[in-house]
Scaffold this active site. Structure first.
Site, PDB file in Angstrom:
ATOM      1  N   HIS A 273      40.392  36.677  81.989  1.00  0.00           N
ATOM      2  CA  HIS A 273      39.865  37.742  81.154  1.00  0.00           C
ATOM      3  C   HIS A 273      40.506  38.825  80.782  1.00  0.00           C
ATOM      4  O   HIS A 273      40.469  40.085  80.150  1.00  0.00           O
ATOM      5  CB  HIS A 273      38.533  38.310  81.817  1.00  0.00           C
ATOM      6  CG  HIS A 273      37.399  37.481  82.001  1.00  0.00           C
ATOM      7  ND1 HIS A 273      36.222  37.799  81.087  1.00  0.00           N
ATOM      8  CD2 HIS A 273      37.123  36.283  82.765  1.00  0.00           C
ATOM      9  CE1 HIS A 273      35.562  36.624  81.306  1.00  0.00           C
ATOM     10  NE2 HIS A 273      35.891  35.828  82.238  1.00  0.00           N
TER      11      HIS A 273
ATOM     12  N   ASP B 198      44.639  45.742  77.611  1.00  0.00           N
ATOM     13  CA  ASP B 198      43.199  45.032  77.804  1.00  0.00           C
ATOM     14  C   ASP B 198      43.048  43.512  77.417  1.00  0.00           C
ATOM     15  O   ASP B 198      43.598  43.445  76.259  1.00  0.00           O
ATOM     16  CB  ASP B 198      42.280  46.189  77.166  1.00  0.00           C
ATOM     17  CG  ASP B 198      41.061  46.468  78.136  1.00  0.00           C
ATOM     18  OD1 ASP B 198      40.604  45.405  78.879  1.00  0.00           O
ATOM     19  OD2 ASP B 198      40.196  47.539  77.892  1.00  0.00           O
TER      20      ASP B 198
END
Ligand code: ADQ
Length: 467
Positions: A157, A365
């Site tokens: 992720h 991110d």
């Protein structure tokens, strides 16, 4: 259809109501498990004096969970240690914050082994196993050691860093070698996938067997980019709820004649909050005529409080938010609201929808789901503007946002000025393109693409093994 076993560190089963206050990963997995019958395995969030592998099984909101307790030392070394003090900062390019402690590495291996030993008896021959995130990188290796032959996929992720950064990790080759026990590895973007391939080629002396299969350490693995999305349909439903309406009305009333700028993040040093606060401060300083026309709301619930770096950034943000209000407030008005609370998802939907600007500026991110939620919440006739960090995985899909370098408060200030002044026609044009992407590349598309690739992975791997 094969049964799906999802494995993640924390397990947040859906309550069935749909508006539960859980993070991005949990929402995405809940959506996946709504479709496939199966099991969600992971840590219970509780500790026990001595690890015994006892399982707590529960079925809630149509999802069966199997949870196991860990020891206090596991929590220190595996979760707070190797996962959150070593891998998390390193993968987000914060080598300055990465701690290299052998005890952390040992704890990480021990917990992955414990998870494998507890999970293995639950696995049936046809099950597809889908492992999530950086806490569990060596899980497939441990499962294989116990004789598990099922297809096992891994989805990361968070970013995969450039190989010059990744090689600062002691034992980096062992970690990557363990990844070759998966049948499929998924990354958020082509860029992270390319960084992984670069490591395999240059450091592990591996090679490309075909477009999406690599071979190294005597094994082959299929690789792919699977950008995660939000549950756009559920979000549309949440937007119509009474709670969402209430929040929207509340913020609309608080910002009559003002533009609302919103930021929503876990309080984490990767999210670029300091630079963002400084960017807003710059904006107010550069645009004195706008000082009474703008309100910034930053929601940032505290996370990982037992890790020192998180305590430090919290202190700095408290000071900065105080400084901004001290500098620019008046007796009847202040420009900045900084809130460390968690909100329900329907409340968040309402808050996003009241905002003229979504400010999403992580320094790094994996994806960033807040950017997608903000877009999903906008009024099609009068949408707000998304300002997005070029270093969020989401920037690859969301080019119609105002993309900024999150390290530059001045660039953030300029983007704020541009977003606030943007005419309706341009806002609508940009938003329509963004919304189209959020709707089509949603969590269902992500899940289906990954599970289909995993289903197919073994077949693809067999010829490669013969090379
Ligand atoms: P996170 O680092 O947690 O996820 P993000 O993708 O932005 O980052 O997800 C955060 C989620 O938490 C969003 O759904 C948001 O609505 C929710 N949230 C944030 N603040 C909240 C609050 N105050 N109250 C309630 N909910 C709140 C990791 C990676 C990301 C990747 C996701 C999913 O770091 O890059 O996008 O996993 O893969």
């Amino acid at each position: 259809m094969s049964r799906l076993i999802v494995v993640s560190n924390r397990v947040n089963p859906p309550s069935g109501a749909g508006e539960e206050s859980v993070g991005g990963l949990a929402m995405a997995l809940a959506a996946a498990l709504r479709e496939y019958s199966g099991l969600w395995f992971g840590w219970s969030g509780h500790t026990t004096a001595k690890f015994d592998g006892a399982l707590t099984m529960q079925t809630l909101g149509g999802v069966t969970t199997a949870l196991v307790d860990l020891e206090e030392a596991d929590l220190d070394e595996y979760y707070n240690g190797y996962a959150n003090k070593t891998l998390w900062p390193l993968f987000h390019y914060r080598t300055d914050l990465a701690a290299y402690d052998r005890a952390y590495g040992e704890g990480y291996s021990r917990v992955n082994k414990r998870f494998a030993e507890t999970l293995a008896p639950l696995i049936e021959p046809d099950d597809l196993i889908w492992v999530h995130d950086y806490h569990l990188i060596p899980l497939a290796r441990e499962l294989r050691a116990l004789g598990v032959k099922n297809r096992i996929g891994f989805f990361l992720h968070i970013p995969w860093p450039a190989h010059q950064v990744f090689t600062t990790l002691p034992g980096h080759a062992q970690l990557v070698a363990a990844m070759f026990d998966y049948d499929l590895i998924g990354f958020q973007t082509e860029e992270y996938l390319a960084a992984f391939e670069d490591y395999v080629l240059t450091e592990a002396k591996g090679f490309q067997v075909s477009r999406d299969v690599m071979r190294a350490f005597g094994r082959s693995v299929r690789l792919g980019a699977f950008p995660i999305g939000i549950d756009a349909a559920d979000f549309a439903r949440l937007l119509k709820s009474a709670k969402a309406r209430h929040m929207r009305d509340l913020m609309t009333a608080a910002t009559v004649f003002r533009h609302l700028v919103i930021g929503v993040d876990r309080l984490d040093y990767s999210k670029g909050l300091e630079e963002r606060f400084l960017g807003f401060e710059h904006y107010l300083a550069d645009n004195p005529h706008m000082r009474r026309e703008v309100l910034m709301l930053q929601i940032a619930p505290v996370s990982r409080e037992s890790v020192e770096a998180y305590q430090e950034i919290r202190g700095r943000l408290d000071a900065l938010s105080g400084r901004i209000n001290g500098e620019f407030s008046d007796v009847d008005w202040n420009p900045f609201r900084y809130v460390n609370k968690n909100y329900r998802r329907d409340e968040l939907a309402g808050l996003y929808s009241a905002a003229r600007v979504g400010l999403v500026t992580p320094l790094r991110d994996g994806m960033n789901l807040v950017a997608k939620e903000f877009v999903a919440a906008q009024n099609p006739d009068d949408p707000g503007v998304l300002i997005l960090s070029r270093f969020a995985g989401a920037a690859r899909q969301m080019g119609e946002a105002l993309l900024v370098n999150p390290n530059s408060p001045e660039e953030i200030a300029d983007a704020l000025a541009r977003a606030i002044a943007m005419d309706k026609a341009e806002r609508v044009r940009r938003w329509q393109a963004l919304f189209e992407g959020v709707q089509t590349q949603d969590v269902t598309a992500w899940r289906d693409a990954f599970v289909a690739a995993l289903d197919d992975a073994k077949i693809r791997q067999l010829p490669a093994l013969a090379v």
